[in-house]
Design a protein around this motif. Structure first.
Motif, PDB file in Angstrom:
ATOM      1  N   SER A 105       0.819  -1.171  -0.112  1.00 36.31           N
ATOM      2  CA  SER A 105      -0.066  -0.039   0.136  1.00 36.31           C
ATOM      3  C   SER A 105       0.965   1.173   0.012  1.00 36.31           C
ATOM      4  O   SER A 105       2.099   1.126   0.316  1.00 36.31           O
ATOM      5  N   THR A 111       2.938  -0.480   3.939  1.00 39.07           N
ATOM      6  CA  THR A 111       2.115  -1.695   4.653  1.00 39.07           C
ATOM      7  C   THR A 111       1.776  -2.858   3.659  1.00 39.07           C
ATOM      8  O   THR A 111       1.362  -2.525   2.550  1.00 39.07           O
ATOM      9  N   ILE A 134      -0.211  -5.868   1.952  1.00 41.01           N
ATOM     10  CA  ILE A 134      -1.573  -6.349   2.054  1.00 41.01           C
ATOM     11  C   ILE A 134      -1.456  -7.865   1.387  1.00 41.01           C
ATOM     12  O   ILE A 134      -1.122  -7.666   0.315  1.00 41.01           O
ATOM     13  N   ARG A 189      -5.897  -4.478   6.587  1.00 48.28           N
ATOM     14  CA  ARG A 189      -4.947  -4.208   7.451  1.00 48.28           C
ATOM     15  C   ARG A 189      -5.063  -4.634   9.001  1.00 48.28           C
ATOM     16  O   ARG A 189      -6.117  -4.116   9.495  1.00 48.28           O
ATOM     17  N   SER A 203      -1.863  -9.606   6.334  1.00 43.26           N
ATOM     18  CA  SER A 203      -1.509  -8.485   6.355  1.00 43.26           C
ATOM     19  C   SER A 203      -0.812  -7.657   7.346  1.00 43.26           C
ATOM     20  O   SER A 203      -1.026  -7.986   8.553  1.00 43.26           O
ATOM     21  N   ASP A 249       0.458  -3.638   9.295  1.00 50.15           N
ATOM     22  CA  ASP A 249      -0.381  -2.439   9.977  1.00 50.15           C
ATOM     23  C   ASP A 249       0.532  -1.521   9.967  1.00 50.15           C
ATOM     24  O   ASP A 249       1.721  -1.704   9.945  1.00 50.15           O
ATOM     25  N   GLU A 264      -7.004   2.447   4.457  1.00 50.35           N
ATOM     26  CA  GLU A 264      -7.724   1.341   3.834  1.00 50.35           C
ATOM     27  C   GLU A 264      -8.154   1.566   2.414  1.00 50.35           C
ATOM     28  O   GLU A 264      -8.168   0.430   1.601  1.00 50.35           O
ATOM     29  N   ASP A 294      -5.201   1.010   0.660  1.00 49.52           N
ATOM     30  CA  ASP A 294      -5.033  -0.675   0.241  1.00 49.52           C
ATOM     31  C   ASP A 294      -5.749  -1.020  -0.782  1.00 49.52           C
ATOM     32  O   ASP A 294      -5.254  -1.755  -1.411  1.00 49.52           O
TER      33      ASP A 294
END
Length: 259
Positions: free
Chosen positions: A7, A11, A13, A56, A61, A63, A72, A75
């Protein structure tokens, strides 16, 4: 999950896809991982490339702090890019609120289908959400993950004896593990009321579905979503509750996403 995408904030995913055709991403709700919606992927994969992912903070996944709903949405943007640059979205419960927000944010989404997004349409709904937010925030800040799960189960209307039974069940440790993500779903739900101005900005077709045996307020909320989105449609599934059966829902989604 056999694949990963990154992402915007770095992060990781986790996701997997089955089938071929136009991409459809399944968005799970509170206290769930991608595995919760995976059974729906089976009947859909005959017509579509169905993507199941862990949101997340849960499952496989990653965080990152601080949390924001925008992360999000990013994401989902990363997932859409990973599967070809365009997708339809299906979201269940609070996952539906996230799917609607993604569409309102202008992501390359063809269509959105949601099942029983629990927006409040009753008097006192905003107050109830505010009280829940205060208590949930305190429980998570104190590290009382079990108490946070109990607060959520009470919010859903689960009977106290069933909550106590859940606390003694083998699934309880897993529920406590993803309890921090309850704050994420709570943020996605906003003040708990139907976000009419935001929904009115959505420019793609939206199908809002509810079960005929679900509580009246939940069916009313699903209707309110369909009535507020310019391209909204409402469907009721006979005999279904909030725990909708994948084989009953799938034909409705195939018809909608295939149109």
């Amino acid at each position: 999950m056999d694949k990963k995408t990154i992402s915007r904030d770095g992060t990781s995913i986790a996701y997997e896809s089955t089938g071929q055709g136009p991409a459809v991403i399944l968005v799970s709700g509170a206290m769930s991982t991608g595995g919760t919606v995976a059974p729906l992927a089976v009947p859909l994969s005959d017509r579509f490339r169905v993507v199941v992912y862990d949101r997340r903070g849960r499952g496989e996944s990653g965080d990152a702090a601080p949390y924001a709903v925008e992360r999000e949405v990013e994401d989902l943007a990363a997932l859409i890019e990973a599967v070809g640059g365009e997708a339809a979205l299906y979201g269940v419960s609070s996952g539906g609120a996230l799917a609607l927000e993604a569409a309102a944010s202008g992501l390359p989404v063809r269509q959105v289908a949601v099942y029983e997004v629990p927006f409040a349409v009753y008097e006192g709904g905003a107050k109830e959400r505010a009280e829940y937010t205060e208590r949930l925030t305190a429980a998570l800040a104190d590290g009382r993950r079990g108490d946070a799960v109990v607060l959520f189960l009470r919010l859903t209307g689960l009977a106290e004896e069933m909550i106590q039974g859940a606390r003694q069940s083998p699934m309880w440790p897993g529920m406590e593990t993803i309890a921090p993500s309850l704050a994420y779903d709570n943020a996605v739900m906003g003040d708990g009321l139907v976000p009419r101005a935001r929904l009115a900005s959505i420019g793609v077709p939206v199908l809002s579905v509810a079960g005929s045996e679900s509580p009246p307020w939940m069916r009313e909320a699903a209707q309110a979503v369909a009535e507020t989105v310019p391209g909204g449609t409402y469907r009721s599934l006979p005999g279904q509750t909030h725990m909708v059966e994948p084989d009953v829902l799938a034909p409705v989604l195939v018809e909608f996403f295939g149109g």
